[in-house]
Scaffold this motif. Structure first.
Motif, PDB file in Angstrom:
ATOM      1  N   PHE A  55       0.799  -1.237   0.000  1.00 39.97           N
ATOM      2  CA  PHE A  55       0.000   0.000   0.000  1.00 39.97           C
ATOM      3  C   PHE A  55       0.830   1.284   0.000  1.00 39.97           C
ATOM      4  O   PHE A  55       0.253   2.373   0.004  1.00 39.97           O
ATOM      5  N   HIS A  56       2.162   1.185   0.013  1.00 40.00           N
ATOM      6  CA  HIS A  56       3.002   2.391   0.009  1.00 40.00           C
ATOM      7  C   HIS A  56       3.753   2.468  -1.319  1.00 40.00           C
ATOM      8  O   HIS A  56       4.741   1.745  -1.521  1.00 40.00           O
ATOM      9  N   PRO A  57       3.312   3.295  -2.270  1.00 38.73           N
ATOM     10  CA  PRO A  57       3.902   3.349  -3.626  1.00 38.73           C
ATOM     11  C   PRO A  57       5.421   3.483  -3.685  1.00 38.73           C
ATOM     12  O   PRO A  57       6.047   2.867  -4.558  1.00 38.73           O
ATOM     13  N   PRO A  58       6.060   4.299  -2.795  1.00 34.82           N
ATOM     14  CA  PRO A  58       7.530   4.382  -2.872  1.00 34.82           C
ATOM     15  C   PRO A  58       8.245   3.046  -2.685  1.00 34.82           C
ATOM     16  O   PRO A  58       9.428   2.923  -3.036  1.00 34.82           O
ATOM     17  N   LEU A  59       7.541   2.070  -2.136  1.00 32.35           N
ATOM     18  CA  LEU A  59       8.151   0.751  -1.926  1.00 32.35           C
ATOM     19  C   LEU A  59       7.870  -0.205  -3.078  1.00 32.35           C
ATOM     20  O   LEU A  59       8.204  -1.382  -2.996  1.00 32.35           O
ATOM     21  N   HIS A  60       7.264   0.303  -4.139  1.00 37.38           N
ATOM     22  CA  HIS A  60       6.981  -0.547  -5.303  1.00 37.38           C
ATOM     23  C   HIS A  60       8.211  -0.622  -6.203  1.00 37.38           C
ATOM     24  O   HIS A  60       8.236  -0.129  -7.329  1.00 37.38           O
ATOM     25  N   THR A  61       9.254  -1.251  -5.676  1.00 33.38           N
ATOM     26  CA  THR A  61      10.518  -1.422  -6.389  1.00 33.38           C
ATOM     27  C   THR A  61      10.891  -2.899  -6.359  1.00 33.38           C
ATOM     28  O   THR A  61      10.359  -3.669  -5.546  1.00 33.38           O
ATOM     29  N   PRO A  62      11.812  -3.320  -7.225  1.00 31.23           N
ATOM     30  CA  PRO A  62      12.205  -4.745  -7.235  1.00 31.23           C
ATOM     31  C   PRO A  62      12.671  -5.260  -5.882  1.00 31.23           C
ATOM     32  O   PRO A  62      12.300  -6.366  -5.472  1.00 31.23           O
ATOM     33  N   MET A  63      13.485  -4.457  -5.165  1.00 34.58           N
ATOM     34  CA  MET A  63      14.014  -4.921  -3.884  1.00 34.58           C
ATOM     35  C   MET A  63      12.886  -5.252  -2.911  1.00 34.58           C
ATOM     36  O   MET A  63      12.894  -6.314  -2.264  1.00 34.58           O
ATOM     37  N   TYR A  64      11.896  -4.384  -2.799  1.00 36.82           N
ATOM     38  CA  TYR A  64      10.802  -4.607  -1.858  1.00 36.82           C
ATOM     39  C   TYR A  64       9.833  -5.667  -2.367  1.00 36.82           C
ATOM     40  O   TYR A  64       9.145  -6.303  -1.569  1.00 36.82           O
ATOM     41  N   PHE A 124      21.305 -11.250  -6.450  1.00 33.28           N
ATOM     42  CA  PHE A 124      21.493 -10.765  -7.819  1.00 33.28           C
ATOM     43  C   PHE A 124      20.930  -9.353  -7.974  1.00 33.28           C
ATOM     44  O   PHE A 124      21.551  -8.486  -8.607  1.00 33.28           O
ATOM     45  N   ASP A 125      19.775  -9.111  -7.360  1.00 32.52           N
ATOM     46  CA  ASP A 125      19.171  -7.771  -7.404  1.00 32.52           C
ATOM     47  C   ASP A 125      20.097  -6.738  -6.780  1.00 32.52           C
ATOM     48  O   ASP A 125      20.293  -5.645  -7.333  1.00 32.52           O
ATOM     49  N   ARG A 126      20.689  -7.058  -5.643  1.00 35.85           N
ATOM     50  CA  ARG A 126      21.611  -6.120  -4.973  1.00 35.85           C
ATOM     51  C   ARG A 126      22.896  -5.942  -5.787  1.00 35.85           C
ATOM     52  O   ARG A 126      23.476  -4.863  -5.812  1.00 35.85           O
ATOM     53  N   TYR A 127      23.347  -7.007  -6.456  1.00 40.02           N
ATOM     54  CA  TYR A 127      24.530  -6.909  -7.317  1.00 40.02           C
ATOM     55  C   TYR A 127      24.287  -5.927  -8.455  1.00 40.02           C
ATOM     56  O   TYR A 127      25.124  -5.058  -8.733  1.00 40.02           O
ATOM     57  N   VAL A 128      23.134  -6.037  -9.097  1.00 40.74           N
ATOM     58  CA  VAL A 128      22.808  -5.125 -10.205  1.00 40.74           C
ATOM     59  C   VAL A 128      22.682  -3.692  -9.688  1.00 40.74           C
ATOM     60  O   VAL A 128      23.158  -2.748 -10.328  1.00 40.74           O
ATOM     61  N   TYR A 136      20.078  -0.586 -13.879  1.00 40.87           N
ATOM     62  CA  TYR A 136      19.256  -1.324 -12.921  1.00 40.87           C
ATOM     63  C   TYR A 136      17.788  -1.409 -13.347  1.00 40.87           C
ATOM     64  O   TYR A 136      17.192  -2.481 -13.327  1.00 40.87           O
ATOM     65  N   VAL A 137      17.216  -0.266 -13.735  1.00 44.25           N
ATOM     66  CA  VAL A 137      15.795  -0.234 -14.105  1.00 44.25           C
ATOM     67  C   VAL A 137      15.532  -1.125 -15.316  1.00 44.25           C
ATOM     68  O   VAL A 137      14.498  -1.796 -15.404  1.00 44.25           O
ATOM     69  N   LYS A 142       9.925  -4.994 -14.410  1.00 45.71           N
ATOM     70  CA  LYS A 142       8.814  -5.702 -13.774  1.00 45.71           C
ATOM     71  C   LYS A 142       8.626  -7.115 -14.325  1.00 45.71           C
ATOM     72  O   LYS A 142       8.485  -8.072 -13.545  1.00 45.71           O
ATOM     73  N   PRO A 143       8.645  -7.324 -15.656  1.00 42.23           N
ATOM     74  CA  PRO A 143       8.519  -8.697 -16.180  1.00 42.23           C
ATOM     75  C   PRO A 143       9.631  -9.622 -15.699  1.00 42.23           C
ATOM     76  O   PRO A 143       9.385 -10.796 -15.403  1.00 42.23           O
ATOM     77  N   VAL A 144      10.856  -9.097 -15.603  1.00 40.39           N
ATOM     78  CA  VAL A 144      11.986  -9.911 -15.138  1.00 40.39           C
ATOM     79  C   VAL A 144      11.794 -10.309 -13.675  1.00 40.39           C
ATOM     80  O   VAL A 144      12.009 -11.472 -13.299  1.00 40.39           O
ATOM     81  N   CYS A 145      11.359  -9.361 -12.857  1.00 37.64           N
ATOM     82  CA  CYS A 145      11.141  -9.652 -11.431  1.00 37.64           C
ATOM     83  C   CYS A 145      10.044 -10.699 -11.241  1.00 37.64           C
ATOM     84  O   CYS A 145      10.180 -11.620 -10.428  1.00 37.64           O
ATOM     85  N   ILE A 146       8.955 -10.554 -12.000  1.00 36.68           N
ATOM     86  CA  ILE A 146       7.855 -11.518 -11.911  1.00 36.68           C
ATOM     87  C   ILE A 146       8.328 -12.903 -12.356  1.00 36.68           C
ATOM     88  O   ILE A 146       7.999 -13.919 -11.732  1.00 36.68           O
ATOM     89  N   MET A 147       9.128 -12.931 -13.426  1.00 33.12           N
ATOM     90  CA  MET A 147       9.650 -14.201 -13.923  1.00 33.12           C
ATOM     91  C   MET A 147      10.573 -14.850 -12.879  1.00 33.12           C
ATOM     92  O   MET A 147      10.496 -16.069 -12.639  1.00 33.12           O
TER      93      MET A 147
END
Length: 313
Positions: A55-64, A124-128, A136-137, A142-147
């Motif tokens: 519910f917090h948009p700023p946290l809508h990132t791959p890491m979170y 791997f996410d932190r490495y990138v 990074y982006v 988003k498709p890569v993270c979902i996959m």
């Protein structure tokens, strides 16, 4: 006498007796209270993490996105073991049916295998993020993270299904005392009166592929991250780069310390009492601590928590 011959001379076990975690009956009430508090902490903390990220948009990132999945894994891991364990603490006869035992084995093995692969994906996410920040982006789209997350859960599910299916094929016709506080693979294999070679091979393969593979890949990732951080000239830049992966590094260290001690070692060094205590670490203590680790030094998560507090009271 061969195990197969023993199976034909005995009645198949319909339920198991669970030895439990503690041998002091007079302290059961205290242990129940401590374990219940830790379980509530794990469930509430991880649920709050999931809601905050959702519910917090700023946290809508791959890491979170990965952290939310880790929180779900932690909830599953604790819930697969603790409810039955707490029930048994309040009962004189600690039993579990054969079917419920297999269900518990599946429910426990699923988050365990999933978490190993998920921590690798998070590394791997932190490495990138540290080594290739400009890309990074694009790389972690988003498709890569979902996959990646779909693959993580698929691997964990398949691994768990294989172990549960092979366990169902075994005969249990002799002693039915599980020398543990829940249904785990090694204590169950020790009770089988039929050949367990295939089960042991699959456990070994899972240890090598998931355990050792999942351990080496984060080490390589963090080795490259450290080299990249050392190349940064300003101390402020180094601190900022390290802060992006410090929480995950702590989680990986806690988790793999327990896993390596329990599984990635010779069977001859198996110690029941020590291993049961270490199992509590990664089934209850670590899930309870993870939300704190990811939120204590993170301003965005704290802001999200404050927004959620009026709705969670």
């Amino acid at each position: 006498m061969p195990k197969g011959m023993e199976a034909s001379n005995h009645t198949r076990v319909s339920e198991f007796i669970i030895q439990g975690l503690f041998d002091q009956p007079y302290l059961q009430g205290m242990f129940f209270g401590v374990l219940l508090c830790l379980y509530v902490m794990a469930i509430k903390g991880n649920s709050l993490i999931i809601l905050a990220i959702l519910f917090h948009p700023p946290l809508h990132t791959p890491m979170y996105f990965f952290i939310a999945n880790l929180a779900m894994v932690d909830i599953l891991c604790s819930s697969s073991v603790l409810p039955k364990m707490l029930q048994n603490l309040m009962q004189e006869k600690k039993t579990i049916s054969f079917n419920d035992c297999i269900v518990q084995l599946f429910a426990f093995t699923l988050p365990m295998g999933t978490e190993v692969v998920l921590l690798t994906a998070m590394s791997f996410d932190r490495y990138v993020a540290v080594c290739h920040p400009l890309r990074y982006v694009t790389i972690m789209s988003k498709p890569v993270c979902i996959m990646l997350v779909t693959g993580v859960w698929a691997i964990g599910t398949i691994n768990s299904l294989v172990h549960a299916f092979l366990m169902v094929q075994l005969d249990f016709c002799g002693p039915n005392l599980i020398q543990h506080f829940f249904c785990e693979i090694p204590p169950l294999l020790a009770l089988s009166c039929s050949p367990t070679h295939l089960n042991e091979i699959m456990v070994f393969m899972a240890d090598i592929c998931l355990g050792m593979g999942g351990f080496l890949l984060p080490i390589i990732s963090y080795g490259l991250i450290i080299l990249s951080i050392l190349k940064i000239k300003s101390s402020k830049g180094k601190r900022k780069a390290f802060s992006t992966c410090s929480a995950h590094l702590v989680v990986v260290t806690l988790y793999y310390s327990a896993i390596i001690y329990t599984y990635i070692r010779p069977t001859s060094s198996y110690s029941l009492k020590k291993d049961k205590l270490v199992t509590v670490l990664y089934t209850l203590v670590t899930p309870a601590l993870n939300p704190l680790i990811y939120s204590l030094r993170n301003k965005e998560v704290k802001v999200a928590f404050m927004k959620l507090l009026p709705f969670t009271r």
